[in-house]
Design a protein around this motif. Structure first.
Motif, short mmCIF file in Angstrom:
data_model
loop_
_atom_site.label_atom_id
_atom_site.label_comp_id
_atom_site.label_asym_id
_atom_site.label_seq_id
_atom_site.Cartn_x
_atom_site.Cartn_y
_atom_site.Cartn_z
N THR A 139 0.41 -0.68 0.32
CA THR A 139 -0.37 -0.33 0.20
C THR A 139 1.00 1.29 0.01
N VAL A 140 1.98 1.27 1.10
CA VAL A 140 3.08 2.47 0.90
C VAL A 140 3.43 2.42 -0.88
N LYS A 141 4.36 1.58 -0.67
CA LYS A 141 4.41 1.59 -2.18
C LYS A 141 3.58 2.07 -3.35
N THR A 142 2.57 1.72 -3.43
CA THR A 142 1.48 1.85 -4.34
C THR A 142 0.71 2.76 -4.39
N SER A 143 1.13 3.70 -2.39
CA SER A 143 0.66 5.00 -3.10
C SER A 143 1.75 6.45 -3.57
N ALA A 144 2.23 5.75 -3.53
CA ALA A 144 4.07 6.72 -3.03
C ALA A 144 4.08 7.87 -2.64
N GLY A 145 3.39 7.27 -1.12
CA GLY A 145 4.05 7.79 -0.10
C GLY A 145 2.16 8.78 0.63
N ALA A 146 2.03 8.50 -0.50
CA ALA A 146 0.47 9.76 -0.16
C ALA A 146 -0.31 9.19 1.34
N VAL A 147 0.18 7.77 1.43
CA VAL A 147 -0.75 6.94 2.60
C VAL A 147 -0.36 8.27 3.81
#
Length: 244
Positions: A139-147
């Motif tokens: 989740t963290v990776k695919t959100s590009a840190g937006a999480v």
């Protein structure tokens, strides 16, 4: 025993819960019994922590075998209470934008949606405690840190969020192919909470009965549906377009 994003072993998980660690989910070996396991299950229910029973092979893969019947995954973020989030957002703006994800379990789609939500000014994302995609490394990776940049709330039931938003004067809009109107025909300038369902199940029928409006995206080709993260992005940007 603890790894970067895991707590391994029944007693270690119990102590972590008592210490207030933000645990995303606990995997428990099927047919595992005993006093210690009973204590863990009691704590999980008391704290509304998501857990599931899995084959021993699953736990062996997660922990390389030394798990004693239980492995917990730690959330890299702290979740926000829904009431606190809504109160803070409404204090700052008159037309907030929230995103509710119902039955969405794929971490890749979850991360992609979080990334788009951050880019479109979503004020907060709401998911259910049980059955939702975890906030993990994928989740963290695919959100590009937006999480780490957008508040995320967990609720016992999506209906709880729907009722709370409606009582706060925020319209509930469901994205579903069953809708009669497209999203382009609806006024999205006032405060909105957009509900997206999973690709497999869509939005729970009991939740659909409660929404203020249902909308869809036009499908012009032979493929009957869009990937949920793509559909979510198209709808969020229509909200942005109307508000510019």
């Amino acid at each position: 025993m603890q790894k970067d994003t895991q707590i391994i072993g029944i007693r270690a998980i119990i102590e972590a819960i008592k210490a207030g660690t933000t645990i995303d989910k606990v995997f428990i070996q099927k047919n595992t019994q005993g006093e210690l396991m009973s204590s863990l299950l009691k704590l999980l229910k008391q704290h509304s922590i998501n857990f599931s029973y899995v084959p021993v092979e699953k736990l062996n893969k997660l922990s390389q075998g030394n798990h004693q019947g239980a492995v917990a995954t730690i959330s890299p973020i702290s979740f926000v209470a829904l009431e606190q989030l809504v109160e803070e957002v409404l204090w700052k703006k008159e037309n907030p934008l929230f995103l509710i994800l119902d039955q969405l379990s794929d971490t890749g789609n979850f991360g992609a949606i979080i990334r788009t939500a951050s880019c479109t000014g979503v004020d907060g994302i709401i998911i259910q405690k049980h059955g939702a995609a975890p906030v993990n490394a994928t989740t963290v990776k695919t959100s590009a840190g937006a999480v780490f940049k957008i508040p995320i709330c967990k609720v016992d039931h999506i209906k709880d969020a729907v009722f709370y938003f409606q009582s706060s004067g925020i319209q509930i809009i469901a994205a579903t192919e069953k809708a009669k109107q497209t999203i382009y025909e609806h006024d999205l300038k006032p405060g909105v909470a957009l509900i997206m369902g999973s690709e497999e199940k869509g939005i729970n029928p009991s939740v659909l009965k409660l929404v203020d409006t249902a909308v869809k995206l036009p499908i012009l080709g032979e493929i009957e549906s869009l990937n949920v993260s793509v559909a979510c992005g198209a709808m969020l940007y229509e909200i942005v377009r109307q508000r510019l």
